[in-house]
Enzyme design. Sequence first.
Site, short mmCIF file in Angstrom:
data_model
loop_
_atom_site.label_atom_id
_atom_site.label_comp_id
_atom_site.label_asym_id
_atom_site.label_seq_id
_atom_site.Cartn_x
_atom_site.Cartn_y
_atom_site.Cartn_z
N GLN A 166 -7.11 0.80 -7.55
CA GLN A 166 -6.25 0.34 -8.64
C GLN A 166 -6.59 1.06 -9.95
O GLN A 166 -5.72 1.28 -10.79
CB GLN A 166 -6.43 -1.17 -8.82
CG GLN A 166 -5.51 -1.76 -9.88
CD GLN A 166 -5.63 -3.26 -9.95
OE1 GLN A 166 -6.10 -3.89 -9.02
NE2 GLN A 166 -5.20 -3.82 -11.07
N LYS A 213 -4.81 4.60 -11.68
CA LYS A 213 -3.58 4.78 -12.46
C LYS A 213 -3.85 5.12 -13.92
O LYS A 213 -3.19 5.99 -14.49
CB LYS A 213 -2.74 3.50 -12.40
CG LYS A 213 -1.90 3.37 -11.14
CD LYS A 213 -0.94 2.20 -11.20
CE LYS A 213 -1.59 0.95 -10.65
NZ LYS A 213 -0.66 -0.17 -10.48
N SER A 217 -9.62 16.41 -47.25
CA SER A 217 -10.88 15.70 -47.16
C SER A 217 -10.85 14.50 -48.11
O SER A 217 -10.17 14.54 -49.13
CB SER A 217 -12.01 16.65 -47.57
OG SER A 217 -13.09 15.95 -48.13
N ASN A 242 0.82 -1.22 0.00
CA ASN A 242 0.00 0.00 0.00
C ASN A 242 0.85 1.27 0.00
O ASN A 242 0.64 2.17 -0.79
CB ASN A 242 -0.92 0.01 1.23
CG ASN A 242 -2.02 -1.03 1.11
OD1 ASN A 242 -2.48 -1.32 0.02
ND2 ASN A 242 -2.41 -1.61 2.22
N THR A 264 -16.01 40.67 -28.12
CA THR A 264 -16.74 40.16 -26.96
C THR A 264 -18.05 39.62 -27.49
O THR A 264 -18.57 40.12 -28.50
CB THR A 264 -17.05 41.25 -25.91
OG1 THR A 264 -17.94 42.21 -26.48
CG2 THR A 264 -15.79 41.94 -25.44
N HIS A 265 -18.60 38.59 -26.83
CA HIS A 265 -19.82 37.94 -27.33
C HIS A 265 -19.64 37.51 -28.79
O HIS A 265 -20.61 37.48 -29.54
CB HIS A 265 -21.04 38.88 -27.29
CG HIS A 265 -21.36 39.47 -25.97
ND1 HIS A 265 -22.32 38.97 -25.14
CD2 HIS A 265 -20.85 40.56 -25.32
CE1 HIS A 265 -22.41 39.72 -24.05
NE2 HIS A 265 -21.52 40.69 -24.14
N ASN A 318 -8.20 21.28 -43.86
CA ASN A 318 -8.89 21.34 -42.57
C ASN A 318 -7.91 21.53 -41.42
O ASN A 318 -6.80 20.98 -41.45
CB ASN A 318 -9.67 20.04 -42.36
CG ASN A 318 -10.79 19.89 -43.35
OD1 ASN A 318 -11.46 20.86 -43.70
ND2 ASN A 318 -10.98 18.68 -43.85
N TYR A 331 -7.45 1.84 2.55
CA TYR A 331 -7.28 1.30 1.21
C TYR A 331 -8.45 0.41 0.81
O TYR A 331 -8.94 -0.38 1.61
CB TYR A 331 -5.99 0.47 1.12
CG TYR A 331 -5.78 -0.09 -0.25
CD1 TYR A 331 -5.37 0.74 -1.30
CD2 TYR A 331 -6.03 -1.43 -0.53
CE1 TYR A 331 -5.21 0.24 -2.59
CE2 TYR A 331 -5.87 -1.93 -1.82
CZ TYR A 331 -5.46 -1.09 -2.83
OH TYR A 331 -5.32 -1.58 -4.10
#
Lengths: 455, 455, 455, 455
Positions: free
Chosen positions: B329, B332, B284, B116, B161-162, B292, B324
């Site tokens: 497990q 990870k 494409s 552990n 903006t916006h 693209n 624990y």
Amino acid sequence: MNNGKGMLRLWEKGLPLDEAIHRFTVGDDPELDKRLLSFDALGSAAHARMLAHAGLMPVKDAQALVDSLASVAARARHGEVSISPAQEDCHTAIEMLLTEQLGDAGKRIHLGRSRNDQVILALRLYMRDALLGIAAQTAELVNEFINFAQAHADATMPGYTHLRRAMPSSFGLWVGAFAAGLSEELQALQAVYARLDRCPLGAAAGFGVPLPLEREYLAELLGFSGVQISPADVMNSRGRHELALVNGLASIGLVLEKFLWDAALYSMPEFGFLDLPDAFTTGSSIMPQKRNPDVVELARARCRELRGHALMLQELAGGLPSSYHRDFQLLKKPLFAALDTSHELLAVLVRLVPGLKVNAERARAACGDELYAAHETTRLAQQGVPFRDAYQQVAQQLKDGTFKPDRSALKSSHLGGVGNLGLELMAAELKAANEWIASTCAHLKCCADGVWQGN
Amino acid sequence: MNNGKGMLRLWEKGLPLDEAIHRFTVGDDPELDKRLLSFDALGSAAHARMLAHAGLMPVKDAQALVDSLASVAARARHGEVSISPAQEDCHTAIEMLLTEQLGDAGKRIHLGRSRNDQVILALRLYMRDALLGIAAQTAELVNEFINFAQAHADATMPGYTHLRRAMPSSFGLWVGAFAAGLSEELQALQAVYARLDRCPLGAAAGFGVPLPLEREYLAELLGFSGVQISPADVMNSRGRHELALVNGLASIGLVLEKFLWDAALYSMPEFGFLDLPDAFTTGSSIMPQKRNPDVVELARARCRELRGHALMLQELAGGLPSSYHRDFQLLKKPLFAALDTSHELLAVLVRLVPGLKVNAERARAACGDELYAAHETTRLAQQGVPFRDAYQQVAQQLKDGTFKPDRSALKSSHLGGVGNLGLELMAAELKAANEWIASTCAHLKCCADGVWQGN
Amino acid sequence: MNNGKGMLRLWEKGLPLDEAIHRFTVGDDPELDKRLLSFDALGSAAHARMLAHAGLMPVKDAQALVDSLASVAARARHGEVSISPAQEDCHTAIEMLLTEQLGDAGKRIHLGRSRNDQVILALRLYMRDALLGIAAQTAELVNEFINFAQAHADATMPGYTHLRRAMPSSFGLWVGAFAAGLSEELQALQAVYARLDRCPLGAAAGFGVPLPLEREYLAELLGFSGVQISPADVMNSRGRHELALVNGLASIGLVLEKFLWDAALYSMPEFGFLDLPDAFTTGSSIMPQKRNPDVVELARARCRELRGHALMLQELAGGLPSSYHRDFQLLKKPLFAALDTSHELLAVLVRLVPGLKVNAERARAACGDELYAAHETTRLAQQGVPFRDAYQQVAQQLKDGTFKPDRSALKSSHLGGVGNLGLELMAAELKAANEWIASTCAHLKCCADGVWQGN
Amino acid sequence: MNNGKGMLRLWEKGLPLDEAIHRFTVGDDPELDKRLLSFDALGSAAHARMLAHAGLMPVKDAQALVDSLASVAARARHGEVSISPAQEDCHTAIEMLLTEQLGDAGKRIHLGRSRNDQVILALRLYMRDALLGIAAQTAELVNEFINFAQAHADATMPGYTHLRRAMPSSFGLWVGAFAAGLSEELQALQAVYARLDRCPLGAAAGFGVPLPLEREYLAELLGFSGVQISPADVMNSRGRHELALVNGLASIGLVLEKFLWDAALYSMPEFGFLDLPDAFTTGSSIMPQKRNPDVVELARARCRELRGHALMLQELAGGLPSSYHRDFQLLKKPLFAALDTSHELLAVLVRLVPGLKVNAERARAACGDELYAAHETTRLAQQGVPFRDAYQQVAQQLKDGTFKPDRSALKSSHLGGVGNLGLELMAAELKAANEWIASTCAHLKCCADGVWQGN
């Protein structure tokens, strides 16, 4: 071209408006913004002082604005300022009040800023303040955990892994973990504070303004450690800062959720290690015999709720190009909700921890010989048997039924062990955290006083 | 009772096992743990030195273990150590190797620890290392953003903006935001590092061990700033630490996502402000005319993916009592995935930024008179017209078609403004971050050398 | 202008390419796409048949393509077709193979489609297939739950609320809940299937193609219930469909997580109601006495992992304008991971459930008199005492220590009660679900045979 | 032992209570539960009728209860029933009212149920109702999209992929996608309705009750398609059902978010394809020239908010063992919030869509020759050139500057193509959805009338 109250919405120029749509855009702002009013007033007062200092506003106008704003702030703190739906938000409400009271001086307050940087400043002042409040509550709870651990340092209980009894532990060791975990979170909150500790005002709509603003002076007035230099980053940090703060709150929740889960389990009759105070339990509507740990469960759920608020903010903060978008308006609600949840959760826990009753006998009785298998393995290893061989020997004894450990042969004396919990080190960390909180609060108070009183 | 290789699984005592179930429990560990091998070897070597120092292991056993582990670590760094499904994880693989090579000395290595705390140590050494790598890449990218901003400091472009043209801005101001934002994230990473900078070893299964372990000595050997005192908190911090790190990575992603969104938009013919390098575009399968911006899109999606990994870790880290549980497990995989994503994302961006081509003419042309409405309002305000009145006057001019701003009347000279980006302050912050990275890496290298060479 | 294999990337037109960037764009596709190969081959074969049917391709070219594709599909199912990084994805790999083998016929296969609708078709065929596999496993698990409930219908155990003993229940009642919950999820999966059951091909890049494609004919060939009419919705449904499926899997996980949590608790010695089979437990590296419920814990974590995958898909699916963006490439990984997790989780549970051993004595002994408080209240109420008064009377008896219920006075005979679990109704629902699965699989098999063999 | 109002909390037995803790446990329930009052009253009335039908309650008590409850429901619908903090929730408030008015009959209402199944019933009746409301609004919006598509079926606009002009499309094709996508979501909502369409009452605390309840009769009274058989599954489905519904709402949001993103872009001057109605835009506080698409942005953010609510529910729904835990109390808030958000979002969109103004000229002008490259490739392919060769030829022409497509050579006539949008098929689907909504609403109304009037 007025809206019947003799005042205009800040951006109003006479186009058709539709009430349903208006309500949709205003949303909950009139209610939510109430808690920003006093911070917006403080920020506006500092802004006025800076304009005057830079020669961009007559000094007497600035003084009149500061005086009016001081009154707004005071009344707002007593809940005496309301925001009408027509005003939309706290910024408009305040500008309207100032213009009503002061005429032209009120109309001058918005020079050199935009609602964009204004709301970010108000939010930042608010978040700074709220963070310190949460930190203080967290520190108080750390203290309760340390006290509990101290009081029960010698009370043995089974340590569990995989929810299976594993090795002898103690109530002190169990609860010390939460003091330690929260102490780490208090450190992390200081790093979040550092993010919030730069002054955004002057960014305007994200591109600065064509005026010689004195941003450094303003930052100093408001007790910031410096200026958030890039006006575009000021806009881009909207959402990112809220999320950083709420992630910090959710991480506090991660620590506490484990404590609450443990408390829910250990107070089951099946375990019997803890009794919850009566005031923290409630009954059933059909089963007269029941006492349910509702408070513990609700507090546990509040920890999950904090994660939910973080998830909401993550949804709202991302997925957009640079600069301001009205989408950000929705950030306030989950931010405020997460702060309220944290506040309520911590307030309950500060009362719950000292109320827990330890059943030392029952816990000790749950520590059978088999919990000492690792100890016995270690004892053999200390006598020279390679650890892995010792492990197999003890396993064989357990299988044969011949296992009989000498429970007192070994002590766990290393730092953090059952016999050496290190609570005094945790207390020292807590002291440092409390000092940071106190000195920061004092600094902010001093700066605010300076803004209001002109020192 | 051996598994055909003359060695036992560490916990094997002869009970029936089922291969399908075994595979389920082992999961992806044999593959995932490969990246932990060298860190586990380093941690084990330090552990052996500490045991010898504390008189809990013969000095020559410790030396033999360190030498073998040095060889394991070296071979692991070249991908030459594999972990079989029967071995389950890197810890067992290493202990088996040591026992094969050294006999009893190998069987002694596990004294005073548990898998552990061992795995938590390995993960922490790994995360510390990986964090520094990400920080170095981030710093490199900050440098590219500063360079770009410097080179295009005077190139005017519309500020939005916006998603609507708002005020004049510049390419320098636009990109400076990402330097500033990442600089803040570099600070935040240092706070995450501080969380990781305490040594967990000695916690064993979460309750310490009945031995006089020298945890402070061990922490120093491995270059930690101190000991993570509470053994129970060591266990409880599993997940919380991973999440803190990945939240930090996701916050970097929040900064970069905006840049990438902007790059996707500004390189559209409809905007035409930027050209992407050919190498960063693809074609494409049915439209011969297309180029693209795939790389920009994939990088943008990687930013969202980082949030997704954070969400996964949040799901996995919470919802459990103390101590624990095998559930951990699964932590990870998203941790490693998030680090890989960050690494790849940053590597691509470091190449993309200097390759962007600015179309200064097109951007300047997009700045029509109306973008100077706020400037004109400000100019009037400086002449004494109250700001709100000036706003209405300009609005009226715009409505009447008489608006004609003097574009050169005003300069934005305050800190962060178009004429004063503050890039040198950002460069100073970057320098400090780079110094922290370099000195921390040097410290860790020096400590590791000490463990291997016994200085 | 070729890539060394005499073939071009589909969109290659001779621009500079950079290997690092290429790897970034290709990502994990060569590995991930392996599981799409046979579905892409089937879709391509149907496409060729449709083109011939509509007079858009010579019949003999179509036949040659179908034959080649049949071979690709067969080899792919045996893992014998690989995709090189240069080929990028399964679509290019297959087109290259066809062109190598058949020359011009191969070059004709892409008429009337784009990679955009092609990959959506392949994914949809794959998801349809995978959904049926998960449904079949779920049905198998429902059957195990029903069998377990049947076998232990009369075994009394305490029913818990708030993790506190509440009322008498039975193992049958406890486990019947999971049969019922999964049965509901099986219904919900059928609704997800309906979403997937429309043929996207013909959408091309999202705007259709200027050809008289026979989309209805194609849909029929591939066993779809109809055409997904709007080409733009075909693109827009990317991500939405993946999320709908994984939400369905996560909802299965919500059901199973509760079972696994219960199994983890009830098999604790503190409860002692269940024994886990030895093959489902593992040992500790330092505590020789331990048997840990690792499989149960890992399976529980897999349920959370399913939610994590759903969260990831939610992050990736949203936040974009209409139409295709390369961001969508990242959708495949969490989709496949969620399907694998579901598959492995269900496979383990189908083996775990019948292996659980019930400790009927221990469970019955845990049902003390106080669990019959609600029964006694009910008994009094049936004698005419208003329920709320009866509740207070029993509460008083419990307080006075005079409470002595007649345990056998009342039976829970209503549908779903301890004495009438309704398992036969659940079995009937299961039968219907199994019939849907079988008939749908048969239909798909029959259609695929028709594509390959031209019936 | 009363609380000063002559009435007890249902579970009150005289233990010390602490007001702060009480407020924490009660939370927002008094406010939130207001919207459950009328549903709880209906469920309680049906319960009373069932008890009388089964001989478990005097018929005249049942009739008195139904009459009182009818009055409660009517007053609740007008907002005239309040819930005090001392009453905690709607269930207690109603039982108190009944007991005040009817004495013993009121005290009899709780026989054969628990607050656990009672609240689940109330929530289910509420969710069923709310779902139908959302479905009706969604259908209305589908209708608007179809009308818009019809009106602009021939208006050409560029189709975009990767945010790059790709092929010619039309306003009709663009908007048809949203009609189609929402139509699919309407189907999915029907599947969610099926989950909610089983009657939970009789589950009591999750273990049934020792009485011959007539659960099938009750289910019929309330218009359910059947009984949710397993009492334990009734408890376990708490959270799972809420999440299923909100996932359905979030999926509607996924469809609409794309429309709103498109509307935000297409209404930019850089595109110029659409004009937003004035009422849907607002101004800036410092830039007099601006009109911002706030409503579109806020609506887009609401779509993300829906995902946030789903994430919150996912956090809260999982991570617990079987049966009831008080944690579930927190599920109500995000459920109600998600329903409100959906309602407001749809209400705004129903008004926005018909208000959009199409700039057909500007859109057509944006379709340059290069958008016809795929058409030209297809034309060559139809003349016998293998598609992949045709693609290279057209690519060469584009490179040479010799590309000159015959724009009118080809028509997209297949189902879903620009010339054959299939709107009439979408209208037929809409009709079916509307019929389902209408007949379901009528059925529920008829059943409720029956409960109140005793038919």
